[in-house]
Design a protein around this motif. Sequence first.
Motif, PDB file in Angstrom:
ATOM      1  N   ALA A   1       0.823  -1.215   0.000  1.00 36.55           N
ATOM      2  CA  ALA A   1       0.000   0.000   0.000  1.00 36.55           C
ATOM      3  C   ALA A   1       0.858   1.266   0.000  1.00 36.55           C
ATOM      4  N   GLY A   2       2.194   1.098   0.034  1.00 36.70           N
ATOM      5  CA  GLY A   2       3.075   2.263   0.013  1.00 36.70           C
ATOM      6  C   GLY A   2       3.144   2.990   1.341  1.00 36.70           C
ATOM      7  N   ARG A   3       2.639   2.362   2.403  1.00 38.70           N
ATOM      8  CA  ARG A   3       2.611   3.048   3.700  1.00 38.70           C
ATOM      9  C   ARG A   3       3.997   3.168   4.333  1.00 38.70           C
ATOM     10  N   LEU A   4       4.976   2.406   3.816  1.00 45.10           N
ATOM     11  CA  LEU A   4       6.307   2.458   4.418  1.00 45.10           C
ATOM     12  C   LEU A   4       7.322   3.146   3.502  1.00 45.10           C
ATOM     13  N   ASP A   5       6.801   3.849   2.494  1.00 46.43           N
ATOM     14  CA  ASP A   5       7.708   4.439   1.504  1.00 46.43           C
ATOM     15  C   ASP A   5       8.783   5.323   2.122  1.00 46.43           C
ATOM     16  N   HIS A   6       8.440   5.988   3.199  1.00 49.45           N
ATOM     17  CA  HIS A   6       9.436   6.866   3.803  1.00 49.45           C
ATOM     18  C   HIS A   6      10.563   6.077   4.467  1.00 49.45           C
ATOM     19  N   ASP A   7      10.198   4.996   5.164  1.00 41.78           N
ATOM     20  CA  ASP A   7      11.203   4.219   5.890  1.00 41.78           C
ATOM     21  C   ASP A   7      11.988   3.284   4.987  1.00 41.78           C
TER      22      ASP A   7
END
Lengths: 434, 202
Positions: free
Chosen positions: B157-163
Amino acid sequence: MAYLDSPQIVSSRKEYADSFTLARYLATGGYEGLKKALSMFPEQVAAEVDAASLLGRGGAGFPAGRKWSMLRKSAVSYLVVNGDESEPATFKDHYLVERDPHQLVEGVIIAAYALQVNRAFIFLRGEFALGLERLTQAVNDAYEHGALGRKIFGSDFSLDIVVHPGAGAYICGEETGLIEALEGKRGFPRIKPPFFPAVTGLYGEPTVVNNVETMSNLPWIVLNGGAAFAALGAGRSTGTRLFALAGRVNNPGVYEIEMVKNTFRDIIYDPALGGGIIGDKAVKAIIPGGVSAPWFGPDQLDLPLGQDEVAAAGSMLGSGSIVVLDEDSCVVRATWRITKFFSRESCGQCTPCREGSGWLERMLYRLEHGGGRIEDLDLLLDVSDNIAPGLTWPPQQTTICVLGPSIPSSIHSAISMFRDDFVAHVDHGSCPHG
Amino acid sequence: MSHLRTELRQRAEEIVALYPTRRSAMLPLLHLAQEQDGYLTDEAMAEVAELTGTTPAEVRGTASFYDMFHLEPVGRYVVGVCTNIACLLRGGEELLEHASAVLGCAVGGTSDDGLFTLEETECLADCNIAPVVQVNHRYVRTTTPEAFDGLIEDLRAGRLDHDVPPHGTLIRVRRSGGLRADASEIATERASAREARAKREQ
Ligand SMILES: Cc1cc2nc3c(=O)[nH]c(=O)nc-3n(C[C@H](O)[C@H](O)[C@H](O)COP(=O)(O)O)c2cc1C
Ligand code: SF4
Ligand code: FES
């Protein structure tokens, strides 16, 4: 009960969430050790480290002060810091780099000043992405702060630090393999002699190689004096040490405790440390010092955590790792997995290591997974004896580096201590635990 | 024409300048090449050869020694599960098996949608939170099968794109500035320090 009153020398900032920032570092005494060092002559700084009798924390436990003094006569060209930390179940340098990168940087500057080196490389394991980012930031901040670069804090001393990322190879932890990797090649260890780093190191020049934890102790030693450090611990094991406790304990983690004052039982059972075994099971075996080390049984639980104490009992403190196996752990599986690691990570230069590790791994695999034979037990020891003749500790050297002769440690230990378990695997046809 | 895009080419040249020999920049440059393409393409290795003063064969020979370099395309997320001793004692093998079933690919393989590559790793030096999982060399501290399923959903879902940046991006902090204490700059200070030392030791 464990003795926990000693100072926290390298993990003093553990309660701060922002322990890795320059602001926190400066607010908690950061770079004061360096300022003091710069007010001394370089040889005086080296003398303090010598007086501390700080043993190298990378595995071999060689005194840092002695390593440096062997080199002080000839000009040292490079300081190389070993942050490759890949010995299985060792995770204290990872902790230091992520949590206190400035302490490492300050230690490196102090060492470079003592050695009068103007170029240092910190070789950090490639898999430490966050560590690489935090360390790079710390180096940037140190330049900005005047602690690195030209004329550090207004002195006549200048230094550059370059952070060098590894790329996934255990053997680059061996200091000459590391130097090869730093020169942009495969991490093949070099033959010693002639390639002792102190004589013919990086780019063929005299080089000091020290571990991340060794360096991280230096700011405290300079600020408090070598004698204060030497007053902690006992015998040759001075100061505190970071122990990485893992396996079947309730609270695995990195613990800084004074050398020699505590035993394996203390670190495993004290509620402030390991907190005992999961489900109150019994200890079956302890692997001290990394998977290259011979194992201990529960009869050694009261052995003090000191370099000479553990060596006298037939193993090593090595990298500071302690792995606990409980009564339900399968020692055949553990031995197989450790041997598989060596077989994968052997660089392949020496026949006994390259061929022996694969052969041992395949035999252990079939004992664990099906098809093992009773003759395999003797054959395992026989092949081991070819890699490290006599199966002594420390092992006989047949190869370029000590990875090879370390392979038999777990096999020899497990078969000597738990032969019945191996026989049960043969009788059952595979692992009886499923 | 450089294969590395302008910004990476510039960073590559800065890195080369940090070392006494060009070849020393080999590993950092291969990481940069992998940052651009996700794996090591022939074009990138040819450029690294040019930058390091070696041949493409030497570059390939060096790269193939190191586990972190991929000579074939891999997924956007390289998921590594450790099964070494501390993780073995805490369910590492079972977690790896679970990962293989969830991602629908064998260990070493890539999922059908091309998003995930699964690897069995050696000790990742984080053994207190075992079994250890890394995605693109970021620790995700996911130790149970349920948490692993949640991780995969979050990544999809791209929820960890930052990490978790795409595979290949290793160090997002860039070194500020080159060498400040190059040998030529500090020759006189060094000489006088040596002289003063010799005097003290007399
Ligand atoms: C196979 C092998 C792996 C090693 N891995 C490491 C390592 O990851 N980190 C480390 O500091 N030393 C490691 N060492 C020890 C180094 O060769 C060297 O002794 C050490 O970095 C010196 O630093 P110290 O004197 O401060 O301990 C390893 C040695 C061998 C033979
Ligand atoms: S002992 Fe093994 S790892 Fe060491 S140099 Fe020889 S083959 Fe390589
Ligand atoms: S054994 Fe798995 S991270 Fe150390």
